[in-house]
Design a protein around this motif. Structure first.
Motif, mmCIF file in Angstrom:
data_model
loop_
_atom_site.group_PDB
_atom_site.id
_atom_site.type_symbol
_atom_site.label_atom_id
_atom_site.label_comp_id
_atom_site.label_asym_id
_atom_site.label_seq_id
_atom_site.Cartn_x
_atom_site.Cartn_y
_atom_site.Cartn_z
ATOM 1 N N SER A 109 -2.022 -6.656 4.042
ATOM 2 C CA SER A 109 -2.832 -7.491 3.149
ATOM 3 C C SER A 109 -3.672 -8.467 3.979
ATOM 4 C CB SER A 109 -1.956 -8.286 2.191
ATOM 5 O OG SER A 109 -1.365 -9.385 2.874
ATOM 6 N N LYS A 111 -3.174 -11.608 4.128
ATOM 7 C CA LYS A 111 -2.427 -12.816 4.462
ATOM 8 C C LYS A 111 -2.294 -13.102 5.968
ATOM 9 C CE LYS A 111 -0.046 -13.737 0.118
ATOM 10 N NZ LYS A 111 -0.389 -12.621 -0.785
ATOM 11 N N GLN A 138 5.101 -10.623 0.667
ATOM 12 C CA GLN A 138 3.818 -10.443 1.362
ATOM 13 C C GLN A 138 3.582 -11.543 2.395
ATOM 14 O OE1 GLN A 138 1.585 -8.170 1.454
ATOM 15 N NE2 GLN A 138 1.100 -7.281 -0.531
ATOM 16 N N SER A 228 -1.147 -19.742 0.829
ATOM 17 C CA SER A 228 -2.346 -19.806 -0.020
ATOM 18 C C SER A 228 -2.599 -21.260 -0.414
ATOM 19 C CB SER A 228 -2.157 -18.924 -1.257
ATOM 20 O OG SER A 228 -3.376 -18.836 -1.981
ATOM 21 N N PRO A 261 -9.454 -10.869 -6.520
ATOM 22 C CA PRO A 261 -8.289 -11.273 -7.312
ATOM 23 C C PRO A 261 -7.963 -12.713 -6.944
ATOM 24 C CG PRO A 261 -7.577 -9.927 -5.457
ATOM 25 C CD PRO A 261 -9.083 -9.952 -5.423
ATOM 26 N N CYS A 262 -7.338 -13.442 -7.871
ATOM 27 C CA CYS A 262 -7.072 -14.851 -7.583
ATOM 28 C C CYS A 262 -5.676 -15.263 -8.025
ATOM 29 C CB CYS A 262 -8.132 -15.719 -8.252
ATOM 30 S SG CYS A 262 -8.105 -17.413 -7.646
ATOM 31 N N GLY A 264 -3.380 -17.860 -5.642
ATOM 32 C CA GLY A 264 -3.560 -19.228 -5.144
ATOM 33 C C GLY A 264 -4.979 -19.461 -4.678
ATOM 34 N N SER A 267 -7.656 -15.471 -0.807
ATOM 35 C CA SER A 267 -8.495 -14.306 -0.493
ATOM 36 C C SER A 267 -9.815 -14.381 -1.247
ATOM 37 C CB SER A 267 -7.764 -13.006 -0.839
ATOM 38 O OG SER A 267 -7.425 -12.975 -2.209
ATOM 39 N N GLY A 339 1.761 -11.584 -6.707
ATOM 40 C CA GLY A 339 0.937 -12.560 -5.983
ATOM 41 C C GLY A 339 0.004 -13.360 -6.869
ATOM 42 N N LEU A 340 -0.074 -13.030 -8.149
ATOM 43 C CA LEU A 340 -0.998 -13.743 -9.034
ATOM 44 C C LEU A 340 -0.250 -14.579 -10.069
ATOM 45 C CD1 LEU A 340 -3.692 -10.952 -9.677
ATOM 46 C CD2 LEU A 340 -3.478 -12.504 -7.739
ATOM 47 N N ALA A 384 -3.048 -2.555 -3.955
ATOM 48 C CA ALA A 384 -1.986 -3.451 -4.421
ATOM 49 C C ALA A 384 -2.293 -3.855 -5.862
ATOM 50 C CB ALA A 384 -1.925 -4.697 -3.537
ATOM 51 N N GLU A 386 -2.293 -6.659 -7.234
ATOM 52 C CA GLU A 386 -3.160 -7.847 -7.259
ATOM 53 C C GLU A 386 -4.617 -7.416 -7.121
ATOM 54 O OE1 GLU A 386 -0.547 -7.489 -5.231
ATOM 55 O OE2 GLU A 386 0.853 -9.142 -5.652
ATOM 56 N N THR A 415 -7.674 -6.570 -1.386
ATOM 57 C CA THR A 415 -6.863 -7.480 -0.574
ATOM 58 C C THR A 415 -5.657 -6.827 0.096
ATOM 59 O OG1 THR A 415 -5.799 -8.111 -2.654
ATOM 60 C CG2 THR A 415 -7.488 -9.591 -1.803
ATOM 61 N N GLY A 416 -5.208 -5.674 -0.422
ATOM 62 C CA GLY A 416 -4.053 -5.049 0.216
ATOM 63 C C GLY A 416 -3.775 -3.669 -0.332
HETATM 64 C C1 LIG Z 1 -0.867 -12.745 -2.116
HETATM 65 C C2 LIG Z 1 -1.836 -11.722 -2.528
HETATM 66 C C3 LIG Z 1 -2.917 -12.006 -3.389
HETATM 67 C C4 LIG Z 1 -3.117 -13.326 -4.056
HETATM 68 O O1 LIG Z 1 -3.134 -14.456 -3.242
HETATM 69 P P1 LIG Z 1 -4.446 -15.314 -3.001
HETATM 70 O O2 LIG Z 1 -4.020 -16.470 -2.179
HETATM 71 O O3 LIG Z 1 -5.028 -15.688 -4.318
HETATM 72 O O4 LIG Z 1 -5.353 -14.432 -2.244
HETATM 73 C C5 LIG Z 1 -3.829 -11.000 -3.655
HETATM 74 N N1 LIG Z 1 -3.697 -9.762 -3.145
HETATM 75 C C6 LIG Z 1 -2.658 -9.443 -2.326
HETATM 76 C C7 LIG Z 1 -2.564 -8.048 -1.811
HETATM 77 C C8 LIG Z 1 -1.703 -10.406 -1.989
HETATM 78 O O5 LIG Z 1 -0.691 -10.099 -1.162
#
Ligand SMILES: *Cc1c(COP(=O)(O)O)cnc(C)c1O
Length: 454
Positions: A109, A111, A138, A228, A261-262, A264, A267, A339-340, A384, A386, A415-416
């Motif tokens: 991801s 992170k 994650q 985040s 995606p959101c 925290g 990303s 993660g959301l 993922a 998210e 994001t992942g």
């Molecule tokens: C943790 C995570 C997110 C959400 O976290 P943000 O801090 O909003 O980016 C989104 N996608 C993946 C794959 C994550 O691991």
């Protein structure tokens, strides 16, 4: 041959992160202590190293990425910018759909983009050990990997229910050398207090945060890390958008709309803020650019929350931050995009939304998996859960373009990858996933408990 994958050379990894605080119309609201006054730096310095606190408060526009960090970024960066041409064709849209793929990192991801500099700045500040909490794992994986890169021991408090249900993320952390504990533990007062009341507690993110912070505060050479929300985390993530801009330059395009995606907000800030820098600088290409944060309808922080000071954690242990929030004791339904599920959001993302610079959108769970499966079948990558939120929004935008004939350039943050989330796909494929109603009463209830400030 059509260009589907825009790559950069290793030496094109950005040399500076972009700090959006330099371009805000109003100064950011400071974090407040229990007395309603801004938290003094010395207080925060008990759990964070000075270089990261300086970044947290900085108003400087560009902040140098240390060579040691770029060298580790080079294990997977620059990440590819890809054109989803097969998806475009399937949808029959005149829009061009691009995604920035962050699933190529060791942890799978975005992170590690922040875990690596967090470990580095701790190392140079003399920190001897890192603590953190993790839910699904994650962030714990990312900081375990980053700690290993700099020879820093990492202790992870993993929410007990995830520790038991997601054993492979735990094995990854342990393979990278981290110590992983099922939280609540009897290593901390916070953990012991919970266990005294409920020996079978399954844990929660709030409890795990309390344990990780307590350990860091108790020892002068131990620091706490967070994956985040905080300004310095969003700063580090801007490497995503900065690379994307270079990649668009290479093919002579510029996005009309950016989706991320959101949870925290790290990303989303990471991909969107560098484009806002163009807007702030008066770049004509960015004049009509839209940046849209996409969240679940079951945890609609940005679209249904209040813009107010609230605690960062469920137990009221952290400073108060001004952000969109559903109330710190809001318990989102157990959706699969773990993660959301955060009750709050990054103060920077929140302020930009409040000032009308960015937009927010909420999408329901089943439709996000539908989009994820459509994407996997067209483009091959298993996203993922998210990330599926951004894919849903991108597909809907592309379908609107089909109706209007607009040839928009759409960018989203992938994001992942979803390789550890296949149990969720299983449930979707078996028709067992549900949409949760927007929990209006629960939100109203928890917003009633917002701390009173000023
Ligand atoms: C943790 C995570 C997110 C959400 O976290 P943000 O801090 O909003 O980016 C989104 N996608 C993946 C794959 C994550 O691991």
């Amino acid at each position: 041959m059509q260009t589907l994958r825009v790559t950069l050379e290793q030496d094109e990894i950005p040399t500076h992160w972009y700090n959006v605080a330099a371009d805000l119309t109003n100064p950011p609201a400071p974090p407040l202590g229990p007395d309603g006054q801004p938290v003094p730096l010395e207080k925060m310095a008990t759990i964070f190293p000075m270089p990261l606190l300086e970044q947290e408060m900085s108003a400087q526009r560009w902040i140098a990425i240390p060579e040691e960090v770029r060298q580790i970024y080079a294990l997977w960066r620059p990440s590819p910018l890809c054109r989803a041409a097969r998806l475009e064709k399937l949808l029959g849209t005149p829009a061009k759909i691009f995604y920035k793929y962050e699933g190529v990192s060791p942890a799978g991801s975005h992170k590690p983009n922040s875990a690596v500099p967090q470990a580095y700045f701790n190392k140079i500040a003399g920190t001897k050990k890192l603590t953190t909490e993790t839910g699904a794992g994650q962030w714990g994986c990312s900081i375990a990997f980053a700690g290993q890169m700099f020879g820093l021991p990492v202790r992870v408090f993993m929410v007990k229910v995830s520790y038991e249900q997601k054993p492979f993320r735990r094995s990854m952390m342990q393979t990278w050398g981290a110590e992983v504990f099922a939280s609540p533990t009897n290593l901390t007062q916070a953990g012991r207090d919970v266990l005294a009341k409920d020996p079978d507690s399954q844990g929660s993110l709030g409890i795990a945060i309390s344990e990780a912070v307590e350990e860091a505060a108790a020892s002068p050479d131990t620091c706490y890390t967070l994956g985040s929300v905080l300004n310095h985390v969003l700063l580090h993530q801007t490497v995503i958008g900065l690379e994307a801009k270079k990649q668009f330059d290479k093919i002579g395009l510029y996005p009309d709309v950016v989706f991320g995606p959101c949870g925290g907000g790290s990303s989303f800030g990471g991909i969107a803020f560098p484009f806002l820098a163009d807007k702030a600088a008066g770049d004509k290409r960015a004049a009509n650019l839209r940046c849209v944060a996409v969240e679940p309808t079951s945890c609609p922080t940005l679209t249904k929350g209040a813009y107010a000071y609230d605690f960062g954690d469920a137990s009221g242990y952290t400073p108060l931050m001004k952000m969109y929030t559903l109330g710190h004791d809001f318990m989102p339904p157990g959706i699969h995009a773990g993660g959301l599920r955060y009750h709050g959001d990054s103060p920077l993302v929140s302020q930009l939304l409040h000032e009308g610079v960015i937009e927010a959108l909420a999408v329901p769970q089943v439709a996000t998996f539908e989009a994820g499966v459509q994407f996997a079948r067209a483009e091959g990558i298993m996203p993922a859960p998210e990330s599926c939120h951004a894919i849903r929004a991108a597909i809907d935008e592309a379908l609107r373009c089909k109706a209007t004939g607009e040839e928009k350039v759409i960018l989203f943050n992938l994001t992942g990858h979803g390789h550890f989330d296949m149990a969720s796909y299983d449930r979707y494929l078996a028709g067992k996933l549900e949409d949760y109603e927007y929990p209006e009463a629960a939100i109203a209830e928890s917003l009633g408990h917002l701390p009173k400030v000023g």
